[in-house]
Design an enzyme around this catalytic site. Structure first.
Site, short mmCIF file in Angstrom:
data_model
loop_
_atom_site.label_atom_id
_atom_site.label_comp_id
_atom_site.label_asym_id
_atom_site.label_seq_id
_atom_site.Cartn_x
_atom_site.Cartn_y
_atom_site.Cartn_z
N ASP A 70 17.02 2.36 1.05
CA ASP A 70 16.70 0.93 1.21
C ASP A 70 17.27 0.10 0.06
OD1 ASP A 70 15.02 1.87 -0.77
OD2 ASP A 70 13.16 1.35 0.23
N ASN A 139 0.76 0.47 0.65
CA ASN A 139 0.44 -0.06 1.99
C ASN A 139 0.88 0.90 3.10
OD1 ASN A 139 3.17 -0.28 1.76
ND2 ASN A 139 3.30 -2.46 2.26
N HIS A 141 3.91 2.09 3.45
CA HIS A 141 5.31 1.94 3.88
C HIS A 141 6.15 3.14 3.44
CE1 HIS A 141 7.03 -0.40 0.12
NE2 HIS A 141 6.86 0.86 -0.12
N GLU A 146 7.76 -1.54 6.53
CA GLU A 146 6.46 -2.12 6.22
C GLU A 146 5.53 -1.91 7.42
OE1 GLU A 146 6.29 -2.65 3.28
OE2 GLU A 146 7.56 -4.20 2.46
#
Ligand code: PGA
Length: 243
Positions: A70, A139, A141, A146
């Site tokens: 990423d 979270n 991810h 996400e």
């Protein structure tokens, strides 16, 4: 049937050494295949171990191809804390990986869709992802998948979750305006032939529990990786403390 191995290790150092040894073995046995390493804090010890293993002749990192997981849109190698900077300075350069063997996302590309297509091509040319070694965000991810990330093959850009933006400061050492990420999608990661998720630290304990013992849910993208039969979740003991 879902099969997942969970390994709990004594410390981040032991985790780094164990995972690096397993990967060195895969590299020896399957030269020429494509590897995706995440750029967060979690895999750094393991990447350093791999470089050391190469230095003592245990593996040849230049026998493999690599792809980034990423990048922050708008950032490039010259930005401290960008994924490209972290991976080049901590792995590709110290390991002397030839430039034609790795492909990083260009977060500064004018045409982000074209950048995604180029990364999709790189994955195809190399026969899909052979090995992915990922971290997990607070979270849930995976890369910049996400919560509720698109259910589609390949790479895409995505609006960053508020938690991801808040945490980003730890990479940059200062507040940066980051709103969008570019990532390999979870569907493509799910198809990796070998898949590792690593986590260290007490702060990861809750999300690790949710992702690997709760329901499979698009609200926690890491949980979806449990559909991969070769998934290995490798935890330092504090990260495993809520299991
Ligand atoms: P970390 O990041 O390895 O820096 O904790 C993990 C992630 O957010 O994916």
């Amino acid at each position: 049937m879902m099969i997942m191995e969970i390994h709990v290790l004594e410390s981040p150092d032991v985790l780094a050494k164990r995972v690096a040894l397993s990967i060195a073995l895969l590299i020896r046995n399957y030269p020429g295949r494509l590897i995706c390493f995440a750029a967060g804090d979690t895999p750094m010890g393991m990447l350093r171990e791999l470089v050391s293993l190469q230095q003592c002749g245990a593996c040849n990192l230049n026998s493999m191809y690599y792809i980034a997981l990423d990048e922050w849109v708008g950032l490039g190698y010259s930005d401290k804390g960008s994924c490209s900077q972290v991976l080049r300075d901590n792995f590709y350069d110290p390991a002397c990986i030839e430039k034609n063997r790795f492909r990083l996302f260009d977060g500064m590309a004018e045409d982000i869709d074209a950048e995604c297509s180029a990364m999709n091509d790189w994955i195809k040319i190399h026969g899909g992802i052979f090995l992915a070694v990922l971290g997990i965000g607070l979270n849930g991810h995976i890369g910049f998948n996400e919560p509720y990330a698109p259910d589609e093959e390949g790479c895409f850009s995505i609006k960053l979750d508020e938690m991801t933006k808040d945490i980003s400061e730890k990479y940059f050492g200062k507040k940066m305006q980051v709103n969008t990420g570019i990532t390999i999608g979870w569907r493509t990661l799910l198809n990796s032939e070998n898949l590792y998720v690593l986590a260290s630290g007490k702060h990861k304990a809750q999300i690790v529990k949710k992702a690997f013992t709760g329901e499979l849910s698009h609200s926690i993208p890491a949980s979806l990786l449990r559909r991969n039969e070769n998934l290995k979740v490798v935890l330092e003991k504090e990260a495993a403390s809520d299991l």
